[in-house]
Design an enzyme around this catalytic site. Structure first.
Site, short mmCIF file in Angstrom:
data_model
loop_
_atom_site.label_atom_id
_atom_site.label_comp_id
_atom_site.label_asym_id
_atom_site.label_seq_id
_atom_site.Cartn_x
_atom_site.Cartn_y
_atom_site.Cartn_z
N GLU A 174 0.81 -1.22 0.00
CA GLU A 174 0.00 0.00 0.00
C GLU A 174 0.85 1.27 0.00
O GLU A 174 0.35 2.36 0.29
CB GLU A 174 -0.94 -0.02 1.20
CG GLU A 174 -1.88 -1.21 1.24
CD GLU A 174 -3.13 -1.04 0.39
OE1 GLU A 174 -3.70 0.07 0.38
OE2 GLU A 174 -3.54 -2.02 -0.26
N HIS A 249 -4.57 2.17 7.20
CA HIS A 249 -3.14 2.35 6.95
C HIS A 249 -2.47 2.89 8.21
O HIS A 249 -3.12 3.54 9.04
CB HIS A 249 -2.90 3.36 5.80
CG HIS A 249 -3.34 2.87 4.47
ND1 HIS A 249 -4.11 3.64 3.62
CD2 HIS A 249 -3.14 1.70 3.83
CE1 HIS A 249 -4.35 2.96 2.51
NE2 HIS A 249 -3.78 1.78 2.62
N CYS A 368 -2.57 11.77 3.54
CA CYS A 368 -2.95 10.87 2.45
C CYS A 368 -2.66 11.48 1.09
O CYS A 368 -2.39 10.77 0.12
CB CYS A 368 -4.44 10.53 2.53
SG CYS A 368 -4.91 9.48 3.92
#
Length: 447
Positions: A174, A249, A368
């Site tokens: 990721e 995450h 992000c």
């Protein structure tokens, strides 16, 4: 050698919508199938970039991907002209169309993992685009992500690009959202921390409600590919309860910068062991700024994205936190941040708040939206040789005018079935590649 931490932010694409696609992302689920405002989303992201550039920080820009992804719909059995494919998908597979229309590439913390040249055996910057296999709408991003990164970081003297890992859950990667770096200063060698949620080959505790996305095997592979200096990589497990609470995450509950780790104790399976291992690996003192349930509950940390703030070193070496405005509106998050900046024992001296509500409703905060890349002066010069991606006043004005020209102010779920949206998006991206000096990047630009 002087080095800069550049934040490369993803531009929000013209099809920004609330598809409710991301499993384990609570904000995404809560906003599913509501109307979005792509213009506002893109302008909010651009204003964040502008603020950091105005503070004297190195700020870069990365373009969005083409959406709707008609080429993916063709691979899935839809035929005919582009407009026919979109209308048909909207009628018989609206969920699939939403996935192929997602603007999720804006969250470039998932675009790749980047290791600076100070950390690698060959003295080059290493980049590995993330394969993102856990979510279909993100798994289709890797080829264009790789192409964009190779265009921006093109000089082979300084940059090494690795293909995404094999696209399966065994090597689920990721990107930088599960990767941190601690160092005395940005240009000096550091310790890279790879955070994983599961292992395909080892029996470790697992979340019960939501799936873990990052595998240990992927993290180990990226560390090998990047030739990180021996003993300067750590592999740390996420807290399973944190994943179940919506921290899909690591960067939802932790952020590192230079000698500071700012985090919620639920972020890791064993926070005391994690601190001990980090302390042992680092040859310099680390400031651990930690909170727990007594100050900010796990649920509130996830809701406000308190730890998805950006932790930044300003010119003059003071640090600041750029937090989402949801933290300002939260009594516990705001009080915690105020205590942090008032504590002279740590380097964080300022906090600012930024309005990113359009992105936040989809589960993406300040961190992000950015990919951190530490660059020496020659490496930065190489980036600027062939493209126009470092934000200055002129580029900011061009991008703002571009957004206001091309982006809709309202996008409903049914609007995704409008073939005109594809043409609008392509027209916008065609102009953007000229603004950024990219030439032909997207499939529709090629004969």
């Amino acid at each position: 050698m002087n080095a800069y931490e550049a934040n490369f932010d993803g531009l929000v694409g013209p099809t920004h919508n609330y598809g409710g696609l991301a499993v384990g992302n609570i904000a995404s689920a809560e906003s599913a199938l509501t109307n979005s405002n792509p213009r506002e989303a893109a302008l909010q992201g651009l204003e964040k970039m502008k603020r950091l550039a105005d503070l004297g920080l190195m700020q870069g820009v990365l373009p969005p991907q083409e959406r709707p992804a008609v080429s993916v719909l063709r691979k899935l059995g839809f035929t005919g002209e582009d407009a026919t494919i979109i209308r048909c998908a909207a009628k018989v597979a609206p969920g699939l169309l939403r996935a192929c229309s997602s603007a999720s590439s804006m969250w470039v913390a998932n675009a790749a993992t980047v290791s600076p040249s100070a950390d690698t055996e060959d003295g080059k910057v290493h980049l590995t685009a993330a394969n993102l296999p856990s979510q279909f709408h993100r798994s289709i991003e890797a080829p264009v992500t790789s192409a964009v990164l190779k265009r921006v970081f093109s000089n082979e003297r300084y940059f090494v690009h690795h293909d995404p890992l094999p696209s399966n859950l065994y090597f689920g990667d990721e990107g930088a959202a599960n990767h941190m770096r601690l160092c005395p200063r940005h240009g000096e060698p550091g310790v890279e921390i790879f955070v994983f949620g599961r292992s395909a080959s080892r029996d470790i505790p697992k979340p019960l409600r939501f799936p873990a996305r990052q595998s240990l095997e992927a993290s180990e592979a990226v560390a090998r590919l990047h030739q990180i200096k021996r003993g300067k990589e750590l592999f740390v497990q996420q807290g399973p309860a944190a994943i179940d609470a919506g921290a899909f995450h690591n960067d939802v509950l932790a952020v590192a910068n230079c000698d500071v780790l700012f985090y919620h104790e639920a972020a890791y399976r064993d926070w005391e062991e994690t601190e001990a291992r980090i302390t042992k690996a680092c040859d310099w003192p680390i400031h651990f700024i930690r909170t727990g349930e007594e100050d900010v509950t796990l649920a509130e940390a996830v809701r406000t994205y308190l730890f998805n703030a950006q932790l930044l070193t300003l010119p003059g070496n003071e640090m600041m936190i750029l937090a989402p405005s949801e933290c300002r509106d939260s009594h516990s998050a705001r009080n915690f941040l105020e205590r942090v900046v008032q504590d002279a024992a740590n380097p964080i001296a300022h906090v600012e708040y930024v309005d990113l509500r359009q992105s936040m409703k989809n589960g993406g905060g300040p961190a992000c939206l950015r990919l951190r890349v530490v660059l020496t002066e020659p490496e930065l010069d190489a980036v600027q040789e062939n493209s126009r991606v470092i934000l200055d006043e002129c580029l900011y004005n061009d991008l703002k005018a571009w957004i206001e020209k091309h982006y809709r102010e309202c996008l409903s779920p049914t609007d995704l079935g409008d073939p005109a949206l594809l043409q609008e998006s392509r027209a916008a991206l065609d102009e953007l590649t000229t603004i950024l000096g990219f030439g032909s990047l997207y499939d529709f630009q090629r004969p």
